[in-house]
Design a protein around this motif. Structure first.
Motif, PDB file in Angstrom:
ATOM      1  N   ASP A  74     -15.795 -43.507  87.589  1.00 30.42           N
ATOM      2  CA  ASP A  74     -17.072 -42.959  86.493  1.00 30.42           C
ATOM      3  C   ASP A  74     -16.715 -42.452  84.916  1.00 30.42           C
ATOM      4  O   ASP A  74     -17.130 -42.968  84.098  1.00 30.42           O
ATOM      5  N   ARG A  75     -15.564 -41.811  85.800  1.00 37.05           N
ATOM      6  CA  ARG A  75     -14.824 -40.952  83.843  1.00 37.05           C
ATOM      7  C   ARG A  75     -13.790 -40.897  83.949  1.00 37.05           C
ATOM      8  O   ARG A  75     -13.038 -41.437  84.633  1.00 37.05           O
ATOM      9  N   TRP A  76     -13.197 -40.557  82.782  1.00 32.88           N
ATOM     10  CA  TRP A  76     -12.077 -40.438  82.284  1.00 32.88           C
ATOM     11  C   TRP A  76     -11.021 -39.053  81.520  1.00 32.88           C
ATOM     12  O   TRP A  76     -12.403 -38.104  82.001  1.00 32.88           O
ATOM     13  N   PHE A  77     -10.004 -39.302  82.985  1.00 33.83           N
ATOM     14  CA  PHE A  77      -9.297 -37.905  82.851  1.00 33.83           C
ATOM     15  C   PHE A  77      -8.155 -37.643  82.600  1.00 33.83           C
ATOM     16  O   PHE A  77      -7.427 -38.924  82.538  1.00 33.83           O
ATOM     17  N   GLU A 132     -11.234 -33.046  82.657  1.00 33.84           N
ATOM     18  CA  GLU A 132     -11.856 -34.307  82.206  1.00 33.84           C
ATOM     19  C   GLU A 132     -11.907 -34.471  80.300  1.00 33.84           C
ATOM     20  O   GLU A 132     -11.677 -34.020  79.640  1.00 33.84           O
ATOM     21  N   SER A 133     -12.734 -36.088  79.857  1.00 37.16           N
ATOM     22  CA  SER A 133     -11.854 -36.032  78.679  1.00 37.16           C
ATOM     23  C   SER A 133     -13.415 -36.909  78.596  1.00 37.16           C
ATOM     24  O   SER A 133     -14.331 -37.344  78.752  1.00 37.16           O
ATOM     25  N   PRO A 134     -13.580 -37.030  77.091  1.00 34.61           N
ATOM     26  CA  PRO A 134     -14.998 -37.049  76.759  1.00 34.61           C
ATOM     27  C   PRO A 134     -14.687 -38.780  76.218  1.00 34.61           C
ATOM     28  O   PRO A 134     -16.281 -39.610  75.917  1.00 34.61           O
ATOM     29  N   ILE A 135     -13.799 -39.072  76.624  1.00 32.34           N
ATOM     30  CA  ILE A 135     -13.912 -40.637  76.180  1.00 32.34           C
ATOM     31  C   ILE A 135     -14.982 -41.529  77.222  1.00 32.34           C
ATOM     32  O   ILE A 135     -14.511 -40.908  78.192  1.00 32.34           O
TER      33      ILE A 135
END
Length: 181
Positions: A74-77, A132-135
């Motif tokens: 669920d998150r982008w790195f 971790e990316s804020p995208i």
């Protein structure tokens, strides 16, 4: 032709869990040929998600070589991968860096997913950094041709899949999601 990703910052009024509204700015990625197309595409994509007024505050070229969605993440790195090459003329080892956007649930999983992506690479490489990316979301471009429709469906299915929660070896439903009418 290589893909050009544009990072678009969108400012809008967001309702949080307590019901209060706050103005927020979130970055999104779109695949486009120009700034103009990126603006048009982000307007189109965000209109489907945001019913109120929103404003695009910034558009810039994103420095990603590849984007890789993974199932149940669920998150982008952002993974920094250093490719190592030996320069025979100077006799020195040279590094060239590239950045890969990887979907994962945590940094360890992002590292494992980066290793999976790079497993068929012929040359040597190192992974010096993962952050971790804020995208918030990624919107790839698909022309609608028959072969690309399968790619679009697969990309969206991977991107939309939810991580499974396990407690003491038992699968638990995500209790944080609330349906609104």
């Amino acid at each position: 032709m290589s893909t050009i990703w544009y990072e678009c910052k969108v400012k809008y009024r967001k309702t949080d869990e307590t019901g209060s509204q706050k103005v927020t700015t979130e970055p999104y990625l779109v695949d486009a040929l120009s700034y103009t197309e990126a603006e048009s595409r982000i307007n189109e994509e965000m209109a489907a998600y945001i019913s109120e007024e929103f404003k695009i505050t910034n558009i810039k070229v994103a420095n990603y070589a590849e984007i890789h969605p993974f199932e149940n993440a669920d998150r982008w790195f952002k993974s920094k991968v250093s490719l190592l090459a030996y320069d025979e003329e100077s006799g020195k080892e040279r590094k060239s860096n590239m950045y890969i956007l990887v979907q994962a649930n945590d940094v360890k999983e992002a590292y494992d997913n980066t290793i999976t992506i790079m497993k068929n690479t012929m040359g040597d490489y190192t992974i010096p950094a993962i952050s971790e990316s804020p995208i918030m979301d990624v919107f790839p471009y698909f022309s609608g041709e028959e072969g690309e429709m399968e790619q679009l469906e697969r990309f969206n299915a991977l991107k939309a899949s939810k991580p499974e929660l396990t407690v003491a070896g038992e699968t638990v439903e995500d209790f944080l999601e609330v349906e609104t009418e």
